[in-house]
Each structure stands twice: as C-alpha cells, then as structure tokens.
Design a protein around this motif. Structure first.
Motif, PDB file in Angstrom:
ATOM      1  N   TRP A  34       7.762  14.616  35.944  1.00  0.00           N
ATOM      2  CA  TRP A  34       7.889  14.348  37.384  1.00  0.00           C
ATOM      3  C   TRP A  34       7.400  12.932  37.729  1.00  0.00           C
ATOM      4  O   TRP A  34       8.039  12.219  38.510  1.00  0.00           O
ATOM      5  CB  TRP A  34       7.071  15.376  38.176  1.00  0.00           C
ATOM      6  CG  TRP A  34       7.209  15.211  39.663  1.00  0.00           C
ATOM      7  CD1 TRP A  34       8.125  15.811  40.478  1.00  0.00           C
ATOM      8  CD2 TRP A  34       6.394  14.393  40.519  1.00  0.00           C
ATOM      9  NE1 TRP A  34       7.949  15.407  41.775  1.00  0.00           N
ATOM     10  CE2 TRP A  34       6.888  14.542  41.829  1.00  0.00           C
ATOM     11  CE3 TRP A  34       5.305  13.565  40.294  1.00  0.00           C
ATOM     12  CZ2 TRP A  34       6.321  13.877  42.917  1.00  0.00           C
ATOM     13  CZ3 TRP A  34       4.745  12.895  41.371  1.00  0.00           C
ATOM     14  CH2 TRP A  34       5.237  13.050  42.665  1.00  0.00           C
ATOM     15  N   LEU A 209       9.348  18.536  44.715  1.00  0.00           N
ATOM     16  CA  LEU A 209       9.428  19.202  43.412  1.00  0.00           C
ATOM     17  C   LEU A 209       8.195  18.969  42.557  1.00  0.00           C
ATOM     18  O   LEU A 209       8.184  19.342  41.384  1.00  0.00           O
ATOM     19  CB  LEU A 209      10.669  18.706  42.656  1.00  0.00           C
ATOM     20  CG  LEU A 209      12.020  18.961  43.322  1.00  0.00           C
ATOM     21  CD1 LEU A 209      13.136  18.331  42.506  1.00  0.00           C
ATOM     22  CD2 LEU A 209      12.267  20.449  43.508  1.00  0.00           C
ATOM     23  N   ARG A 322      13.321  27.427  44.133  1.00  0.00           N
ATOM     24  CA  ARG A 322      11.935  26.973  44.265  1.00  0.00           C
ATOM     25  C   ARG A 322      11.017  28.180  44.124  1.00  0.00           C
ATOM     26  O   ARG A 322      10.588  28.773  45.113  1.00  0.00           O
ATOM     27  CB  ARG A 322      11.715  26.283  45.614  1.00  0.00           C
ATOM     28  CG  ARG A 322      12.507  24.976  45.728  1.00  0.00           C
ATOM     29  CD  ARG A 322      12.248  24.268  47.030  1.00  0.00           C
ATOM     30  NE  ARG A 322      13.009  23.031  47.120  1.00  0.00           N
ATOM     31  CZ  ARG A 322      13.034  22.241  48.176  1.00  0.00           C
ATOM     32  NH1 ARG A 322      12.332  22.560  49.251  1.00  0.00           N
ATOM     33  NH2 ARG A 322      13.755  21.130  48.178  1.00  0.00           N
ATOM     34  N   ARG A 341      15.977  21.622  36.905  1.00  0.00           N
ATOM     35  CA  ARG A 341      16.608  21.195  38.156  1.00  0.00           C
ATOM     36  C   ARG A 341      17.699  22.185  38.573  1.00  0.00           C
ATOM     37  O   ARG A 341      18.742  21.804  39.047  1.00  0.00           O
ATOM     38  CB  ARG A 341      17.232  19.805  37.989  1.00  0.00           C
ATOM     39  CG  ARG A 341      16.227  18.704  37.756  1.00  0.00           C
ATOM     40  CD  ARG A 341      15.398  18.430  39.015  1.00  0.00           C
ATOM     41  NE  ARG A 341      14.472  17.333  38.835  1.00  0.00           N
ATOM     42  CZ  ARG A 341      13.250  17.467  38.363  1.00  0.00           C
ATOM     43  NH1 ARG A 341      12.819  18.675  38.017  1.00  0.00           N
ATOM     44  NH2 ARG A 341      12.460  16.433  38.220  1.00  0.00           N
TER      45      ARG A 341
END
Length: 374
Positions: A34, A209, A322, A341
């Motif tokens: 990330w 995210l 999510r 993703r």
C-alpha cells in the motif's frame, strides 16, 4: 515451565503465537504494498503540478523549435518502430494508470525496428532524432495512441501517415516517459487540470484501502480446530462421522426376527434338555415415531460458508469488496490478502482472498471455489 491456561493446556498459547505471527506478516506485506503505491501516486501528482519545460533544454539538439515551443524531456536511447500491418489505435486520452506490473524489455510481434536515436518531448510534438533522419508526431495531428502494458512500446497514429509507428524505450524509464508524454499532450489541449484531478481522486480512493493493524489473538480465542491436526477439515470430518453412526444404527430394526440379533436371542433347544416350557409370546415392537418435518434443522444461514460473526456467506447478496478489519481473525487469509483489488472469495484449499474478479485470484491456492456475499 510451560505456561498453561485454566484448563491446564499449552496448545492454546502456541495457537495464539502462530496466529499473531501470521497476522503480522500479512499486515506488513499489505502495508508495504500500500505504501509503495501511495508514494508513486503522490510522486506523479507532484510531477503533474510542477511539470514545465524550457527552450534552453533544447540547446545543442539538432532540432529547430518553434517560436513558443519548449522542451519537456529528452531520452537519449530510443528506437523507431513501425507496425508491419495496418492497425487502428484507440483515440488519445488522459487516463493515468500507475504501472502495477513490471514492463519486460521485449519487442512485441508485428513490430519492426527501423532506426535508433534520441526521443524528445516538446510542447507541440514528440520527435525521434535518429541516424536515418527525423520522425515527428505532432499532437494536433494525433488520431491514435497506445501504450503496450507488457512491453516498453508506445505506438502513435497521425493524419499524414497511413501506418502506425512509435518508439521502443528502455524498460526502466518507459513508465515515466509515457506519463510525461501524457502531460505534454494534456498541456497542448489545455487539460492538465483534468490529469491532476484524476490523480487526486486516485489518491483519495487509495487512502480508503489502507490496511488496518490486526487485533491481537489471545489463548482464550483458540478453537478446537487449532489443536487437532488438519484443522477445521479434520474436525468437520469427525463431526460428520459422529452424525453418520447414529443414523446407521437407526436404519437397522432390532425387532426384525430375521436379523442376527433376533436369532442369537432364541437359542435352539438342547436334545438332553427336559421338556421345553411353552415359549413366551414375542414382544410386539412398538412402532417407531415418525420424524416431525417441522423439527428438521433450519437452513444454514451461511449457505455452506464457515460460521463467522460478520455474517459473510455464500447466499445471494452483495459481493464484499471492503471486508471487516477482523476478517483474518475468523478465516485463513492468503499472504498479501490486503493488497487484493477485488472482492472476497474462498479458494480451493479453504483460504480466503480479496482478489476476486482477477485471473490471478487464488492462483496458488486451488482456484476460486465460492464468492462471499453479505
């Protein structure tokens, strides 16, 4: 002396240690991925805002600039390529997508190299200064533009040439060169603000995210599957066997006089025995009560998925893009789970992945078996 809990067991502590170690490894891997993407997006955002050229940057180049033309960048090593067959390229646009997979240094099929030299990005055109001459691609005449996602080749179509041509670049600088070319084209049509707005949106979406730090597993949370070799599958098989044995016993009727139990219960009279007494009347077997259909177990609300407090199952519903932060506390997450993703899926080996929708989902875990929904 080994630590024990109130039940005198030590396997719960070992289970908690393994769980915490695995959760930390998954988190560190996801957090590192990330951060790399976040840094790249912010670098591109800064470059888009400060991107500027100058006429002095073209000093010493065998290139005559226009009155208001400036040079944005120069790449010393580039090759001129042409497409062997007629092709129609997509129209030029301002889409900015950071490269997620490395570009390999290769030449695609159907592409031939015709010259080599220096690539120059100006405010009006892309120019290749080669040994065999100069090739220009003016932004105002562009009808097609395509970047090969797997090879460092950029192809361009213009109005005054029939076939597409372009440049083959060193793989390590191809991504930056393409971004600068996009910015130069955006400047030429006065749309640089659209590129900056697109990057701002990408940064905001990526911030949502960011992986959460995992919770700490305690020995009290250990389940029996953490102690039994084979985990949940072994427990499930043992439970299935325990349910099948009583069912098999119910299927055999002990009141059947033809069964082995009935024959053994009434031995034949011995020849030396005295006069036999009258046989006692056979007991009449009471009819077995019928099973009430209303007492059958309720339909599994998870539709076959492992029980979990989040309510994630295989029933109809919305795909989970999510998941809750504690999802890896109740499922066996694949490595780099949080860098996925896509949506939540169950792999063939029972682990879960957040790469649903991708061809690489569960690639090393037996493929995708089910999709979780809520």
């Amino acid at each position: 002396m080994a630590r024990t809990d109130s039940t005198g067991s030590t396997w719960r502590y070992r289970w908690a240690h393994r769980q915490n170690d695995r959760r930390q490894r998954v988190f560190r891997s996801a957090d590192e991925a990330w951060r790399r993407r976040d840094e790249e997006l912010r670098r591109l955002r800064t470059l888009a805002e400060t991107f500027a050229g100058s006429a002095a940057a073209g000093a010493g180049l065998p290139l005559e600039l226009g009155s208001d033309e400036v040079v944005f960048g120069v790449l010393p090593a580039a090759q001129l390529v042409e497409v062997r067959h007629t092709a129609v390229l997509p129209a030029p646009d301002l889409t900015v997508t950071p490269q997620s997979t490395p570009i390999r240094a290769r030449r695609p099929d159907g592409i031939r190299v015709t010259d080599a030299g220096m690539a120059v990005i100006t405010s009006r055109r892309l120019v290749l200064l080669g040994g065999g001459g100069r090739r220009d691609w003016a932004y105002g005449k562009m009808t097609g533009l395509a970047h090969d996602p797997a090879a460092p080749v950029t192809l361009i179509q213009v109005l005054d040439r029939r076939r597409a041509s372009g440049v083959l670049l060193p793989a390590d600088v191809a991504a930056d060169f393409r971004f600068k070319l996009t910015l130069a084209f955006a400047d030429a049509i006065e749309q640089r603000h659209a590129v900056i707005a697109q990057l701002d949106e990408a940064i905001d979406e990526h911030a949502q995210l960011k992986p959460f730090r995992p919770t700490i597993a305690t020995p009290a949370q250990a389940r029996l599957s953490g102690f039994v070799p084979g985990g949940r599958r072994t427990v499930a098989v043992a439970a299935g066997i325990a349910l099948l044995v009583p069912a098999a016993l119910l299927e055999s009727d002990p009141s059947d006089p033809t069964s082995e139990v009935a024959i053994a219960a009434t031995p034949a009279p011995s020849p030396s025995a005295g006069p036999s007494l009258p046989a006692a009347p056979a007991a009449v077997a009471a009819p077995r009560p019928k099973r009430d259909a209303s007492s059958s177990p309720a339909r599994d609300r998870f539709c076959g998925a492992p029980e979990n407090p989040m309510g994630y199952g295989f029933c109809d519903g919305t795909r989970i893009r999510r998941p809750a932060a504690e999802v890896c506390d109740h499922f066996e997450c694949v490595p780099e789970f949080w860098s996925g993703r896509g949506y939540l899926v169950e792999c063939g080996d029972g682990s879960v992945s957040l790469a649903g929708g991708s061809s690489r989902a569960c690639g090393a875990h037996g493929g995708v078996r089910h999709t979780f929904r809520s």
